[in-house]
Motif scaffolding. Structure first.
Motif, PDB file in Angstrom:
ATOM      1  N   LEU A  80      22.472   0.241   9.531  1.00 28.34           N
ATOM      2  CA  LEU A  80      23.130  -0.755   8.676  1.00 28.34           C
ATOM      3  C   LEU A  80      23.480  -0.176   7.306  1.00 28.34           C
ATOM      4  N   ILE A  81      22.614   0.664   6.756  1.00 29.02           N
ATOM      5  CA  ILE A  81      22.889   1.308   5.470  1.00 29.02           C
ATOM      6  C   ILE A  81      24.152   2.161   5.585  1.00 29.02           C
ATOM      7  N   ASN A  82      24.242   2.957   6.646  1.00 28.82           N
ATOM      8  CA  ASN A  82      25.442   3.774   6.868  1.00 28.82           C
ATOM      9  C   ASN A  82      26.679   2.897   7.006  1.00 28.82           C
ATOM     10  N   TYR A  83      26.545   1.808   7.731  1.00 33.57           N
ATOM     11  CA  TYR A  83      27.670   0.895   7.948  1.00 33.57           C
ATOM     12  C   TYR A  83      28.154   0.318   6.616  1.00 33.57           C
ATOM     13  N   ALA A  84      27.212  -0.126   5.788  1.00 31.10           N
ATOM     14  CA  ALA A  84      27.579  -0.687   4.476  1.00 31.10           C
ATOM     15  C   ALA A  84      28.218   0.379   3.590  1.00 31.10           C
ATOM     16  N   ARG A  85      27.700   1.593   3.649  1.00 28.04           N
ATOM     17  CA  ARG A  85      28.243   2.684   2.832  1.00 28.04           C
ATOM     18  C   ARG A  85      29.658   3.042   3.280  1.00 28.04           C
ATOM     19  N   ASP A  86      29.853   3.117   4.593  1.00 29.77           N
ATOM     20  CA  ASP A  86      31.128   3.604   5.127  1.00 29.77           C
ATOM     21  C   ASP A  86      32.196   2.531   5.289  1.00 29.77           C
ATOM     22  N   ARG A  87      31.768   1.266   5.427  1.00 31.66           N
ATOM     23  CA  ARG A  87      32.741   0.212   5.737  1.00 31.66           C
ATOM     24  C   ARG A  87      32.762  -0.939   4.742  1.00 31.66           C
ATOM     25  N   GLY A  88      32.021  -0.846   3.676  1.00 30.51           N
ATOM     26  CA  GLY A  88      32.062  -1.904   2.673  1.00 30.51           C
ATOM     27  C   GLY A  88      31.117  -3.048   2.983  1.00 30.51           C
ATOM     28  N   ILE A  89      31.600  -4.266   2.832  1.00 33.47           N
ATOM     29  CA  ILE A  89      30.749  -5.449   2.966  1.00 33.47           C
ATOM     30  C   ILE A  89      31.175  -6.263   4.180  1.00 33.47           C
ATOM     31  N   PRO A  90      30.699  -5.907   5.336  1.00 34.16           N
ATOM     32  CA  PRO A  90      31.134  -6.626   6.528  1.00 34.16           C
ATOM     33  C   PRO A  90      30.278  -7.844   6.874  1.00 34.16           C
ATOM     34  N   PHE A  91      29.130  -8.001   6.224  1.00 35.06           N
ATOM     35  CA  PHE A  91      28.194  -9.050   6.616  1.00 35.06           C
ATOM     36  C   PHE A  91      27.997 -10.070   5.504  1.00 35.06           C
ATOM     37  N   ARG A  92      27.628 -11.260   5.909  1.00 33.11           N
ATOM     38  CA  ARG A  92      27.256 -12.296   4.938  1.00 33.11           C
ATOM     39  C   ARG A  92      26.009 -11.849   4.177  1.00 33.11           C
ATOM     40  N   GLY A  93      25.126 -11.172   4.878  1.00 30.17           N
ATOM     41  CA  GLY A  93      23.918 -10.614   4.290  1.00 30.17           C
ATOM     42  C   GLY A  93      23.244  -9.675   5.266  1.00 30.17           C
ATOM     43  N   MET A  94      22.485  -8.735   4.738  1.00 35.21           N
ATOM     44  CA  MET A  94      21.737  -7.791   5.573  1.00 35.21           C
ATOM     45  C   MET A  94      20.265  -7.867   5.212  1.00 35.21           C
ATOM     46  N   VAL A  95      19.432  -7.759   6.236  1.00 35.91           N
ATOM     47  CA  VAL A  95      17.991  -7.674   6.040  1.00 35.91           C
ATOM     48  C   VAL A  95      17.562  -6.299   6.544  1.00 35.91           C
ATOM     49  N   LEU A  96      16.925  -5.554   5.668  1.00 37.73           N
ATOM     50  CA  LEU A  96      16.415  -4.229   6.010  1.00 37.73           C
ATOM     51  C   LEU A  96      14.893  -4.312   6.007  1.00 37.73           C
ATOM     52  N   ALA A  97      14.294  -4.191   7.174  1.00 37.72           N
ATOM     53  CA  ALA A  97      12.842  -4.273   7.307  1.00 37.72           C
ATOM     54  C   ALA A  97      12.286  -2.859   7.444  1.00 37.72           C
ATOM     55  N   ALA A  98      11.416  -2.474   6.519  1.00 37.59           N
ATOM     56  CA  ALA A  98      10.822  -1.128   6.499  1.00 37.59           C
ATOM     57  C   ALA A  98      11.894  -0.063   6.734  1.00 37.59           C
ATOM     58  N   PRO A  99      12.941  -0.053   5.893  1.00 38.82           N
ATOM     59  CA  PRO A  99      14.079   0.832   6.156  1.00 38.82           C
ATOM     60  C   PRO A  99      13.718   2.311   6.081  1.00 38.82           C
ATOM     61  N   LEU A 100      14.279   3.042   7.039  1.00 40.10           N
ATOM     62  CA  LEU A 100      14.093   4.489   7.071  1.00 40.10           C
ATOM     63  C   LEU A 100      15.219   5.146   6.280  1.00 40.10           C
ATOM     64  N   VAL A 101      14.884   5.670   5.130  1.00 38.94           N
ATOM     65  CA  VAL A 101      15.768   6.569   4.399  1.00 38.94           C
ATOM     66  C   VAL A 101      15.124   7.949   4.501  1.00 38.94           C
ATOM     67  N   LYS A 102      13.872   8.017   4.078  1.00 39.22           N
ATOM     68  CA  LYS A 102      13.102   9.244   4.237  1.00 39.22           C
ATOM     69  C   LYS A 102      11.785   8.887   4.913  1.00 39.22           C
ATOM     70  N   MET A 103      11.410   9.704   5.862  1.00 37.20           N
ATOM     71  CA  MET A 103      10.168   9.527   6.581  1.00 37.20           C
ATOM     72  C   MET A 103       9.024  10.102   5.753  1.00 37.20           C
ATOM     73  N   ASN A 104       7.820   9.590   5.973  1.00 34.17           N
ATOM     74  CA  ASN A 104       6.671  10.228   5.346  1.00 34.17           C
ATOM     75  C   ASN A 104       6.640  11.688   5.790  1.00 34.17           C
ATOM     76  N   PHE A 105       6.276  12.555   4.920  1.00 38.41           N
ATOM     77  CA  PHE A 105       6.186  13.996   5.181  1.00 38.41           C
ATOM     78  C   PHE A 105       7.550  14.626   5.466  1.00 38.41           C
ATOM     79  N   HIS A 106       8.630  13.988   4.970  1.00 37.55           N
ATOM     80  CA  HIS A 106       9.966  14.515   5.259  1.00 37.55           C
ATOM     81  C   HIS A 106      10.168  15.923   4.713  1.00 37.55           C
ATOM     82  N   VAL A 107       9.536  16.264   3.605  1.00 35.37           N
ATOM     83  CA  VAL A 107       9.685  17.612   3.051  1.00 35.37           C
ATOM     84  C   VAL A 107       9.039  18.630   3.985  1.00 35.37           C
ATOM     85  N   LEU A 108       7.857  18.320   4.489  1.00 34.45           N
ATOM     86  CA  LEU A 108       7.179  19.204   5.440  1.00 34.45           C
ATOM     87  C   LEU A 108       7.997  19.354   6.716  1.00 34.45           C
TER      88      LEU A 108
END
Length: 169
Positions: free
Chosen positions: A14-42
């Protein structure tokens, strides 16, 4: 207009969709969104080394919810993921490497448990608050990663926030 809800990787879509296509939804709910995983640097530093001898990694039985019946279902789900391919991790690392901030007026509710050990939620929330100008961030004190499938007490709090968000629209 429609609503969208995503959990973890579903939130990333959904984050990618909003970034690439603008505002297509009345609203978005992001539950525990994955942007970076724990230990992503490792993971980022070790993925190239691991590719020569590892093809996939078994999924650990983590306690990502307080709800015992949900965890039992999750761990025994015949359609559930048993192993993560290195390709999946490589795609996640590449997404993190190519992440660029953006600005969206998309109306967003973010539900994040403070006991989540799957995503690196502290930095993720800061990133998402910069990207979504109409963002309501709700921390659930005892919530874990599977915030929508928690114990009854926690779920009551989560769904009250979700209902409030939908009613305010």
């Amino acid at each position: 207009e429609s609503w969208a809800i995503g959990h973890s990787t579903g939130s990333s879509i959904l984050i990618n969709y909003a970034r690439d296509r603008g505002i297509p939804f009345r609203g978005m709910v992001l539950a525990a969104p994955l942007v970076k995983m724990n230990f992503h640097v490792l993971i980022d530093k070790s993925i190239d080394l691991a590719q020569d001898w590892i093809q996939d990694i078994p999924v650990k039985k983590t306690k990502s919810s307080h709800c015992k019946s949900f965890l039992k279902f999750k761990w025994n789900d015949p359609l559930g993921v048993k192993r993560f391919s290195l390709t999946w991790f490589r795609a996640m690392v590449e997404w993190n490497r190519t992440w660029t901030d953006f600005s969206s007026d998309q109306r967003v509710l973010i539900l994040q448990g403070r006991k989540d050990r799957v995503v690196e939620w502290r930095s993720n929330m800061a990133i998402l608050e910069r990207c979504f100008t109409d963002c309501r961030l709700v921390y659930i004190k005892k919530g874990k990663h599977h915030i929508l499938n928690e114990s009854e007490r926690i779920k009551k709090e989560v769904y009250a926030e979700l209902e409030r968000f939908l009613e305010d629209s």
